[in-house]
Design a protein around this motif. Structure first.
Motif, PDB file in Angstrom:
ATOM      1  N   GLU A   9      14.791 -47.218  26.979  1.00  0.00           N
ATOM      2  CA  GLU A   9      15.365 -47.363  25.632  1.00  0.00           C
ATOM      3  C   GLU A   9      16.360 -48.511  25.680  1.00  0.00           C
ATOM      4  O   GLU A   9      17.233 -48.532  26.531  1.00  0.00           O
ATOM      5  CB  GLU A   9      16.050 -46.031  25.261  1.00  0.00           C
ATOM      6  N   ASP A  10      16.203 -49.481  24.769  1.00  0.00           N
ATOM      7  CA  ASP A  10      17.086 -50.654  24.841  1.00  0.00           C
ATOM      8  C   ASP A  10      18.419 -50.487  24.140  1.00  0.00           C
ATOM      9  O   ASP A  10      19.321 -51.281  24.340  1.00  0.00           O
ATOM     10  CB  ASP A  10      16.364 -51.902  24.314  1.00  0.00           C
ATOM     11  N   GLU A  11      18.566 -49.441  23.316  1.00  0.00           N
ATOM     12  CA  GLU A  11      19.857 -49.265  22.656  1.00  0.00           C
ATOM     13  C   GLU A  11      20.746 -48.337  23.490  1.00  0.00           C
ATOM     14  O   GLU A  11      20.461 -47.147  23.613  1.00  0.00           O
ATOM     15  CB  GLU A  11      19.668 -48.681  21.265  1.00  0.00           C
ATOM     16  N   ASP A  53      10.884 -45.772  24.262  1.00  0.00           N
ATOM     17  CA  ASP A  53      11.118 -46.352  22.942  1.00  0.00           C
ATOM     18  C   ASP A  53       9.945 -47.285  22.644  1.00  0.00           C
ATOM     19  O   ASP A  53       9.537 -48.061  23.516  1.00  0.00           O
ATOM     20  CB  ASP A  53      12.443 -47.127  22.986  1.00  0.00           C
ATOM     21  N   GLY A  55       9.846 -49.720  20.290  1.00  0.00           N
ATOM     22  CA  GLY A  55      10.327 -51.074  20.042  1.00  0.00           C
ATOM     23  C   GLY A  55      11.263 -51.575  21.124  1.00  0.00           C
ATOM     24  O   GLY A  55      12.476 -51.466  21.011  1.00  0.00           O
ATOM     25  N   LYS A 102      13.558 -41.252  15.463  1.00  0.00           N
ATOM     26  CA  LYS A 102      15.009 -41.457  15.371  1.00  0.00           C
ATOM     27  C   LYS A 102      15.416 -41.401  13.902  1.00  0.00           C
ATOM     28  O   LYS A 102      14.652 -41.848  13.059  1.00  0.00           O
ATOM     29  CB  LYS A 102      15.384 -42.831  15.930  1.00  0.00           C
TER      30      LYS A 102
HETATM   31 CA    CA Z   1      14.491 -50.248  20.432  1.00  0.00          CA
END
Ligand code: CA
Length: 236
Positions: A9-11, A53, A55, A102
């Motif tokens: 997950e990039d966030e 994730d 994206g 989400k």
């Molecule tokens: Ca993302």
């Protein structure tokens, strides 16, 4: 017994929430903020479940899933900000086991992870023991702080506290046997500072004691240290 969940997950704020939620359910997690590092890890290590994730900044979550499906049948759950049907269909076709849209609550996430692990069979015993460990730790402790819902449990029962009372008792629980002066305790409260501080703290302590007494009348877990302040007795 430990269940290992890989989180891609990039966030960071979302990843933090996930890692914390899994930890609170006694599950271990390994977090990657980009797809390639996550994919490399998945191809070279063992794990029980993966949260991906869709994206991601480098490669899409779908790509990762396709690539690991060759060597692993472990459950894959996609995290998606998009709830479009098209994503779900594509995801299920390439072998995802579930979707979480989400924003989600930590409880929803851990419930879904546990459900998936159960559904995927071989981890049944592990899932059961995770649930047991978690319930036991809540019930067996004299005090248990649930940070998520800002509640304190005493012998398994919720203590209904004001905000100031919660902060005072929380500080004492986190440092059992440490003697807190009235001045220190007042820094945890939202009360106005002033000459009546000592009496205000005494009143809060009295109220906390009364509330604890309604749950278990035979014990007073708070000790008054004359001239110094208050401490939580060692009750372990
Ligand atoms: Ca993302």
């Amino acid at each position: 017994v430990s269940i290992k969940v890989v989180v891609i997950e990039d966030e960071p704020s979302i990843a933090d929430t996930i890692v914390y939620a899994l930890k609170s359910e006694n599950m271990e997690s390994v977090w990657f903020s980009n797809g390639n590092d996550g994919l490399q890890y998945l191809l070279q290590n063992t794990f029980d479940c993966v949260l991906i994730d869709i994206g991601l900044p480098d490669i899409s979550g779908f790509e990762i899933c396709k690539k690991i499906r060759g060597n692993s049948s472990k459950p894959v759950i996609f995290l998606t900000a998009r709830s479009e049907e098209i994503d779900k269909v594509v995801g299920l076709e390439i072998g995802a086991d579930d979707y979480i849209t989400k924003p989600f609550s930590p409880r929803e996430l851990t419930a879904r992870v546990k459900a998936i692990l159960r559904r995927c069979g071989n981890s049944e015993e592990m899932v059961k023991s995770v649930t047991l460990i978690n319930n036991a730790s809540k019930k067996d402790q004299v005090f248990y702080i649930d940070d998520e819902v800002m509640q304190i449990f005493y012998f398994g029962q919720v203590v209904v506290l004001s905000k100031s009372e919660f902060k005072i008792l929380e500080a004492m629980i986190k440092h059992p046997r440490r003697v807190f002066s009235r001045e220190e305790l007042s820094s945890f409260t939202s009360d106005e500072p002033g000459f009546s501080m000592e009496r205000t703290i005494d009143a809060h302590i009295k109220s906390i004691r009364n509330k604890l007494k309604t749950i278990k009348g035979s014990i007073d877990p708070i000790e008054t240290r004359r001239g110094f302040g208050y401490a939580l007795k060692d009750m372990v």
